[in-house]
Design a protein around this motif. Structure first.
Motif, mmCIF file in Angstrom:
data_model
loop_
_atom_site.group_PDB
_atom_site.id
_atom_site.type_symbol
_atom_site.label_atom_id
_atom_site.label_comp_id
_atom_site.label_asym_id
_atom_site.label_seq_id
_atom_site.Cartn_x
_atom_site.Cartn_y
_atom_site.Cartn_z
ATOM 1 N N THR A 103 48.366 50.906 48.523
ATOM 2 C CA THR A 103 47.040 50.840 48.481
ATOM 3 C C THR A 103 46.348 51.066 50.226
ATOM 4 O O THR A 103 47.088 50.256 51.088
ATOM 5 C CB THR A 103 46.257 49.412 48.235
ATOM 6 O OG1 THR A 103 46.664 49.210 46.887
ATOM 7 C CG2 THR A 103 44.836 49.405 48.173
ATOM 8 N N THR A 127 43.667 49.448 43.900
ATOM 9 C CA THR A 127 42.963 50.565 44.244
ATOM 10 C C THR A 127 43.440 51.658 45.237
ATOM 11 O O THR A 127 43.052 52.394 45.921
ATOM 12 C CB THR A 127 41.493 50.064 44.804
ATOM 13 O OG1 THR A 127 42.020 49.359 46.188
ATOM 14 C CG2 THR A 127 40.913 49.202 44.031
ATOM 15 N N GLY A 130 47.395 55.574 43.082
ATOM 16 C CA GLY A 130 47.812 56.056 41.677
ATOM 17 C C GLY A 130 49.316 56.787 41.513
ATOM 18 O O GLY A 130 49.974 57.106 42.612
ATOM 19 N N SER A 179 47.162 54.385 35.303
ATOM 20 C CA SER A 179 46.841 54.773 36.383
ATOM 21 C C SER A 179 46.004 56.116 36.534
ATOM 22 O O SER A 179 46.154 56.893 35.500
ATOM 23 C CB SER A 179 48.310 55.039 37.113
ATOM 24 O OG SER A 179 48.272 55.346 38.436
ATOM 25 N N GLY A 182 44.843 58.711 42.867
ATOM 26 C CA GLY A 182 43.488 58.493 43.980
ATOM 27 C C GLY A 182 42.774 57.340 43.568
ATOM 28 O O GLY A 182 41.914 57.059 44.428
ATOM 29 N N SER A 183 42.948 56.821 42.437
ATOM 30 C CA SER A 183 41.946 55.632 42.061
ATOM 31 C C SER A 183 42.530 54.290 41.831
ATOM 32 O O SER A 183 41.959 53.237 41.827
ATOM 33 C CB SER A 183 41.267 56.047 40.719
ATOM 34 O OG SER A 183 40.313 57.228 41.234
ATOM 35 N N GLY A 184 43.942 54.257 41.877
ATOM 36 C CA GLY A 184 44.658 52.876 41.499
ATOM 37 C C GLY A 184 45.374 53.126 40.147
ATOM 38 O O GLY A 184 45.499 53.854 39.491
#
Length: 198
Positions: A103, A127, A130, A179, A182-184
């Motif tokens: 992260t 966050t 990914g 997943s 780019g977003s977690g």
């Protein structure tokens, strides 16, 4: 006598290298033992909020250095889980540690739990960067690294998630992953409440 800045920097590099080596040896021993002999569980009632609190406190230094916030979101009254306390603590710590590692600064790692009848669902989400959808199952393979290049950004043994799956399988639990690049990432598993719980 007093040390020069260059000497302090050299000692810090040595300290980090020793920590990585200790982690590697510990993971190798644990994985080798689990693969060869199977995992022996000491099942007992486990206070999940207390275990999560201990994990977060252990992770604070690393999280602070990475600029990542780590927090818990747990219901006020959770029944104790039937689990091996030490190994469950290792699983949660590994998932939180992974979340911090992947992260970027300013991000967040969250540990949650939800009652589900006579079970509880435990989730660790971040966050972070990914995982590509076609590579999600690969992350549980021993010694596997998503970034296998010689210049990879993220250190590790490639054994952490393989051990997580081994430990949860020994508990009769499966780990699920959601997943978005780019977003977690979100890891969830389900364990039963202790037999003595109301």
């Amino acid at each position: 006598g007093p040390m020069a800045p260059e000497q302090r920097n050299a000692l810090e590099v040595i300290r980090r290298a020793v920590q990585r080596l200790e982690s590697l040896v510990a993971d190798l021993l644990e994985f080798s033992s689990a693969s060869r002999q199977g995992l022996k569980l000491k099942l007992e009632p486990v206070d999940l909020p207390q275990l999560v609190d201990e994990t977060i406190r252990r992770s604070q230094e690393k999280a602070a250095k990475a600029g990542v916030k780590v927090e818990a979101s747990l219901p006020a009254a959770l029944a104790p889980l039937q689990a091996d306390r030490e190994k469950l603590g290792w699983v949660i710590h590994q998932l939180v540690d992974n979340g911090i590692k992947f992260t970027p600064a300013g991000g967040q790692v969250t540990v949650e739990a939800f009652p589900d009848g006579r079970n509880e669902i435990v989730c660790v989400s971040d966050t972070g960067i990914g995982i590509p959808p076609n590579r999600i199952q690969e992350i549980f393979e021993p010694f596997y690294q998503l970034d296998g290049s010689s210049t990879r950004r993220f250190a590790g043994t490639g054994l952490g998630l393989a051990l997580v799956r081994l430990i949860l399988n020994a508990h009769g639990a499966a780990i699920k992953v959601e997943s978005l690049e780019g977003s977690g990432t979100r890891f969830c598993f389900q364990l039963p409440v202790a037999e003595s719980a109301p």
